[in-house]
Design a protein around this motif. Sequence first.
Motif, PDB file in Angstrom:
ATOM      1  N   LEU A 255      46.592  -9.451  -1.830  1.00  0.00           N
ATOM      2  CA  LEU A 255      47.868  -9.760  -2.471  1.00  0.00           C
ATOM      3  C   LEU A 255      48.232 -11.237  -2.365  1.00  0.00           C
ATOM      4  N   ASP A 256      47.369 -12.018  -1.723  1.00  0.00           N
ATOM      5  CA  ASP A 256      47.694 -13.415  -1.458  1.00  0.00           C
ATOM      6  C   ASP A 256      47.591 -14.244  -2.730  1.00  0.00           C
ATOM      7  N   ASN A 257      48.692 -14.874  -3.084  1.00  0.00           N
ATOM      8  CA  ASN A 257      48.724 -15.696  -4.304  1.00  0.00           C
ATOM      9  C   ASN A 257      48.337 -17.145  -4.038  1.00  0.00           C
ATOM     10  N   LYS A 258      47.916 -17.413  -2.801  1.00  0.00           N
ATOM     11  CA  LYS A 258      47.522 -18.790  -2.445  1.00  0.00           C
ATOM     12  C   LYS A 258      46.198 -18.792  -1.684  1.00  0.00           C
ATOM     13  N   GLY A 259      45.237 -18.033  -2.206  1.00  0.00           N
ATOM     14  CA  GLY A 259      43.929 -17.972  -1.558  1.00  0.00           C
ATOM     15  C   GLY A 259      43.978 -17.109  -0.315  1.00  0.00           C
ATOM     16  N   ASN A 260      43.714 -17.714   0.839  1.00  0.00           N
ATOM     17  CA  ASN A 260      43.732 -16.985   2.106  1.00  0.00           C
ATOM     18  C   ASN A 260      44.849 -17.527   3.009  1.00  0.00           C
ATOM     19  N   LYS A 261      45.930 -17.969   2.388  1.00  0.00           N
ATOM     20  CA  LYS A 261      46.969 -18.712   3.092  1.00  0.00           C
ATOM     21  C   LYS A 261      47.609 -17.923   4.233  1.00  0.00           C
ATOM     22  N   MET A 262      47.974 -16.650   3.988  1.00  0.00           N
ATOM     23  CA  MET A 262      48.659 -15.883   5.020  1.00  0.00           C
ATOM     24  C   MET A 262      47.779 -15.723   6.256  1.00  0.00           C
ATOM     25  N   ALA A 263      46.522 -15.437   6.048  1.00  0.00           N
ATOM     26  CA  ALA A 263      45.604 -15.295   7.181  1.00  0.00           C
ATOM     27  C   ALA A 263      45.440 -16.617   7.917  1.00  0.00           C
ATOM     28  N   GLU A 264      45.397 -17.707   7.188  1.00  0.00           N
ATOM     29  CA  GLU A 264      45.264 -19.024   7.819  1.00  0.00           C
ATOM     30  C   GLU A 264      46.482 -19.343   8.679  1.00  0.00           C
ATOM     31  N   VAL A 265      47.670 -19.041   8.159  1.00  0.00           N
ATOM     32  CA  VAL A 265      48.898 -19.279   8.923  1.00  0.00           C
ATOM     33  C   VAL A 265      48.924 -18.375  10.156  1.00  0.00           C
ATOM     34  N   ALA A 266      48.550 -17.102   9.965  1.00  0.00           N
ATOM     35  CA  ALA A 266      48.530 -16.159  11.089  1.00  0.00           C
ATOM     36  C   ALA A 266      47.576 -16.633  12.177  1.00  0.00           C
ATOM     37  N   PHE A 267      46.410 -17.131  11.776  1.00  0.00           N
ATOM     38  CA  PHE A 267      45.461 -17.596  12.790  1.00  0.00           C
ATOM     39  C   PHE A 267      45.966 -18.850  13.492  1.00  0.00           C
ATOM     40  N   ASP A 268      46.596 -19.748  12.760  1.00  0.00           N
ATOM     41  CA  ASP A 268      47.164 -20.943  13.399  1.00  0.00           C
ATOM     42  C   ASP A 268      48.174 -20.549  14.477  1.00  0.00           C
ATOM     43  N   ILE A 269      49.019 -19.563  14.161  1.00  0.00           N
ATOM     44  CA  ILE A 269      50.000 -19.082  15.139  1.00  0.00           C
ATOM     45  C   ILE A 269      49.283 -18.490  16.354  1.00  0.00           C
ATOM     46  N   LEU A 270      48.270 -17.686  16.081  1.00  0.00           N
ATOM     47  CA  LEU A 270      47.512 -17.051  17.152  1.00  0.00           C
ATOM     48  C   LEU A 270      46.865 -18.082  18.073  1.00  0.00           C
ATOM     49  N   GLU A 271      46.293 -19.097  17.474  1.00  0.00           N
ATOM     50  CA  GLU A 271      45.673 -20.163  18.278  1.00  0.00           C
ATOM     51  C   GLU A 271      46.697 -20.860  19.162  1.00  0.00           C
ATOM     52  N   ARG A 272      47.882 -21.040  18.644  1.00  0.00           N
ATOM     53  CA  ARG A 272      48.927 -21.746  19.392  1.00  0.00           C
ATOM     54  C   ARG A 272      49.396 -20.943  20.606  1.00  0.00           C
ATOM     55  N   ILE A 273      49.505 -19.619  20.460  1.00  0.00           N
ATOM     56  CA  ILE A 273      50.092 -18.819  21.539  1.00  0.00           C
ATOM     57  C   ILE A 273      49.062 -18.287  22.528  1.00  0.00           C
ATOM     58  N   THR A 274      47.796 -18.263  22.158  1.00  0.00           N
ATOM     59  CA  THR A 274      46.780 -17.665  23.027  1.00  0.00           C
ATOM     60  C   THR A 274      46.658 -18.353  24.387  1.00  0.00           C
ATOM     61  N   PRO A 275      46.668 -19.695  24.466  1.00  0.00           N
ATOM     62  CA  PRO A 275      46.584 -20.308  25.802  1.00  0.00           C
ATOM     63  C   PRO A 275      47.708 -19.854  26.726  1.00  0.00           C
ATOM     64  N   LEU A 276      48.892 -19.634  26.174  1.00  0.00           N
ATOM     65  CA  LEU A 276      50.013 -19.191  26.992  1.00  0.00           C
ATOM     66  C   LEU A 276      49.824 -17.738  27.425  1.00  0.00           C
ATOM     67  N   ILE A 277      49.246 -16.905  26.542  1.00  0.00           N
ATOM     68  CA  ILE A 277      48.925 -15.516  26.928  1.00  0.00           C
ATOM     69  C   ILE A 277      47.968 -15.547  28.114  1.00  0.00           C
ATOM     70  N   GLU A 278      46.947 -16.398  28.021  1.00  0.00           N
ATOM     71  CA  GLU A 278      45.971 -16.485  29.123  1.00  0.00           C
ATOM     72  C   GLU A 278      46.626 -16.942  30.422  1.00  0.00           C
ATOM     73  N   LEU A 279      47.562 -17.859  30.294  1.00  0.00           N
ATOM     74  CA  LEU A 279      48.228 -18.394  31.468  1.00  0.00           C
ATOM     75  C   LEU A 279      49.170 -17.393  32.096  1.00  0.00           C
ATOM     76  N   LYS A 280      49.877 -16.628  31.241  1.00  0.00           N
ATOM     77  CA  LYS A 280      50.948 -15.768  31.728  1.00  0.00           C
ATOM     78  C   LYS A 280      50.522 -14.312  31.941  1.00  0.00           C
ATOM     79  N   SER A 281      49.296 -13.944  31.597  1.00  0.00           N
ATOM     80  CA  SER A 281      48.908 -12.524  31.700  1.00  0.00           C
ATOM     81  C   SER A 281      48.287 -12.211  33.054  1.00  0.00           C
ATOM     82  N   GLY A 282      48.506 -13.073  34.015  1.00  0.00           N
ATOM     83  CA  GLY A 282      48.005 -12.789  35.356  1.00  0.00           C
ATOM     84  C   GLY A 282      49.028 -12.094  36.220  1.00  0.00           C
ATOM     85  N   ASN A 283      50.136 -11.618  35.583  1.00  0.00           N
ATOM     86  CA  ASN A 283      51.196 -10.992  36.383  1.00  0.00           C
ATOM     87  C   ASN A 283      50.802  -9.597  36.832  1.00  0.00           C
TER      88      ASN A 283
END
Length: 321
Positions: free
Chosen positions: A293-321
Amino acid sequence: MERMIELIKNRSDIGAGTRGSDLGIDAIEIAAINKGSQYFINYPFVDVPTRNSSIYQNDHHPFGKHIQQIYEQCKQVASTVEDSLSSGNFPLVFSGDHSSAMGTISGIKSAYPDRKLGVIWVDAHADIHSPYTTPSGNMHGMPLAAMLDEDNMQCKINQIDQSTEEFWNKLKRIAGPAGKIASSHLIYFGVRDTEEPEDILIDRLGIKNYRVEDIRQRGIKGCVAESLTCLGDCDMIYVSFDVDSMDSELISDGTGTPVPKGFLPQEIVVILEEIIRSGKVVCFEIVEVNPLLDNKGNKMAEVAFDILERITPLIELKSGN
């Protein structure tokens, strides 16, 4: 105990009204490859078998479309999430449509039955219909009602058959008793496209919704801090991120039910980072990327992955609880 991220790939899309979100995970992986990222080979993963072929079969549940197959799918997702948590991992779940959350939440509660679970639902939609109130019959609009054990009978508009009722009640009881979350432990971010039965139920249950305009007026960090205070007696938090929480006009229509006037990607990053910093997040799920359904190529997936990349280091840091 330190937790290792484990990717759970659930390519099921039969709970949605349009096909294609089963390809969302592959679209996100392509976005990673095109960016030169090693993300999807850096972590162990599990592929959950799907029942997407059921879309070719006649379905006799107009107010809970493919409910039998969704029940079976969610049972398998629940088992996979439970195994991941029990092995000391942090399940990062990629799903097609949002009906998967019934399995994810059930799996978390099965792994930790005595812990209180808070749910933060980042979405344009409330997803709190039941077969008795749904205008479409699509089950990606029902996961929270099932997990709350809430039929919303006072807003009933549909007369459902016995089979739908039986599977609906089975969904509530996957891997444990019904009522897996309390309404006081559910918080919305970005919900802005609802039907009247949902509005009535949200008001009756007193579920908090941080609207996009609220966030911008009051500030992201203050709103997230307040939400975490509301979940203060919860032992753990599950975050479910539907990409339609973002502004479809500014990003793309690459999701099943795009809605304008949503969050910007950078706002989503800050929201998620602030929640993860609580140290209570035990599972994160991303859903409803639909490249067909993407009207801009693969834009939604690209944005989703950018977000995922940004938050993953913090998940790794904070998931030791």
